[in-house]
Design a protein around this motif. Sequence first.
Motif, short mmCIF file in Angstrom:
data_model
loop_
_atom_site.label_atom_id
_atom_site.label_comp_id
_atom_site.label_asym_id
_atom_site.label_seq_id
_atom_site.Cartn_x
_atom_site.Cartn_y
_atom_site.Cartn_z
N MET A 1 0.85 -1.18 0.00
CA MET A 1 0.00 0.00 0.00
C MET A 1 0.89 1.24 0.00
SD MET A 1 -2.96 1.07 2.70
CE MET A 1 -4.37 0.45 1.83
N ALA A 2 0.62 2.17 -0.87
CA ALA A 2 1.42 3.39 -1.00
C ALA A 2 1.12 4.34 0.16
CB ALA A 2 1.11 4.08 -2.32
N ALA A 3 2.15 5.06 0.58
CA ALA A 3 1.98 6.05 1.64
C ALA A 3 1.18 7.23 1.09
CB ALA A 3 3.33 6.53 2.15
N THR A 4 0.26 7.73 1.90
CA THR A 4 -0.53 8.88 1.48
C THR A 4 0.30 10.14 1.66
OG1 THR A 4 -2.54 10.14 1.88
CG2 THR A 4 -1.61 9.00 3.76
N LYS A 5 0.11 11.11 0.78
CA LYS A 5 0.87 12.35 0.90
C LYS A 5 0.38 13.19 2.07
CE LYS A 5 -1.78 15.27 -2.14
NZ LYS A 5 -1.73 16.59 -2.60
N ASP A 6 -0.84 12.97 2.48
CA ASP A 6 -1.39 13.68 3.63
C ASP A 6 -1.75 12.67 4.71
OD1 ASP A 6 -1.32 16.26 2.43
OD2 ASP A 6 -3.10 15.75 1.27
N PRO A 7 -0.88 12.48 5.71
CA PRO A 7 -1.18 11.51 6.76
C PRO A 7 -2.37 11.93 7.60
CG PRO A 7 0.77 12.77 7.32
CD PRO A 7 0.36 13.19 5.95
N ARG A 8 -2.84 11.01 8.43
CA ARG A 8 -3.98 11.26 9.29
C ARG A 8 -3.75 12.51 10.14
NH1 ARG A 8 -7.81 7.89 11.52
NH2 ARG A 8 -6.70 6.01 10.86
N PRO A 9 -4.69 13.46 10.17
CA PRO A 9 -4.60 14.58 11.11
C PRO A 9 -4.60 14.00 12.53
CG PRO A 9 -6.27 15.01 9.45
CD PRO A 9 -5.86 13.57 9.31
N CYS A 10 -3.66 14.45 13.36
CA CYS A 10 -3.48 13.79 14.64
C CYS A 10 -2.85 14.73 15.66
CB CYS A 10 -2.60 12.56 14.44
SG CYS A 10 -2.18 11.69 15.95
N SER A 11 -3.49 14.90 16.80
CA SER A 11 -2.95 15.73 17.86
C SER A 11 -1.69 15.14 18.47
CB SER A 11 -4.00 15.95 18.96
OG SER A 11 -5.09 16.67 18.43
N ILE A 12 -1.54 13.81 18.42
CA ILE A 12 -0.32 13.18 18.92
C ILE A 12 0.85 13.61 18.03
CG2 ILE A 12 0.90 11.00 19.32
CD1 ILE A 12 -1.89 9.73 19.84
N ALA A 13 0.67 13.53 16.71
CA ALA A 13 1.72 13.94 15.78
C ALA A 13 2.05 15.42 15.95
CB ALA A 13 1.30 13.64 14.35
N ASP A 14 1.02 16.25 16.13
CA ASP A 14 1.24 17.68 16.32
C ASP A 14 2.05 17.95 17.60
OD1 ASP A 14 -0.29 18.02 14.04
OD2 ASP A 14 -2.10 18.60 15.16
N THR A 15 1.73 17.22 18.66
CA THR A 15 2.45 17.38 19.93
C THR A 15 3.89 16.89 19.81
OG1 THR A 15 0.38 17.12 21.15
CG2 THR A 15 2.43 16.80 22.39
N LEU A 16 4.07 15.75 19.15
CA LEU A 16 5.43 15.22 18.96
C LEU A 16 6.29 16.17 18.12
CD1 LEU A 16 4.84 11.40 18.54
CD2 LEU A 16 5.92 12.59 20.47
N ALA A 17 5.66 16.93 17.23
CA ALA A 17 6.41 17.91 16.46
C ALA A 17 7.01 18.98 17.38
CB ALA A 17 5.51 18.56 15.40
N LEU A 18 6.39 19.21 18.53
CA LEU A 18 6.89 20.20 19.49
C LEU A 18 7.82 19.59 20.52
CD1 LEU A 18 3.64 22.23 20.22
CD2 LEU A 18 5.55 22.88 18.75
#
Length: 156
Positions: free
Chosen positions: A1-18
């Motif tokens: 399965m190909a990776a999507t260019k827009d991953p799931r919107p996610c507050s965990i990912a947003d927090t990990l970015a910080l």
Amino acid sequence: MAATKDPRPCSIADTLALVGEKYSLLVLREACLGNGRFDQLVRNIGAPRDILATRLRRLVDAGILTKRIYSERPQRFEYRPTQAGLELEPVLLTLMAWGDRHVRGDEDRPMVVEHGCGNELLPVVTCSACGDTVHHDDLTAHPQAPGWTVTGPTAA
């Protein structure tokens, strides 16, 4: 399965970015313990000074830490958690408890945290509505991002 260019919107990912960069949560750990001076952070975390300075700037810019001068000559600063930073403390305590159980073994704990009641703190996640302890089997996810289900993006 190909990776999507827009991953799931996610507050965990947003927090990990910080706070997900190496040393960031350790900086917050030390600040919550009251060790917010640069030299204390270098000593207690073991981070290279240049990387630590970058992490501190990022955490201040994100509103997780505040920077306060404690010496004019030479000019020196200390870092303290903001309200947003203090709200991450339960995450740190839960990570510590998980590490004690699954990484170090309960017999080899480097730190014990005592609650204000005088007992050792063993963090648990509870439901704010009913007070029950949260267990995986009791949870049901309801994606709120348009075009997403629990299993992934909906067909376009």
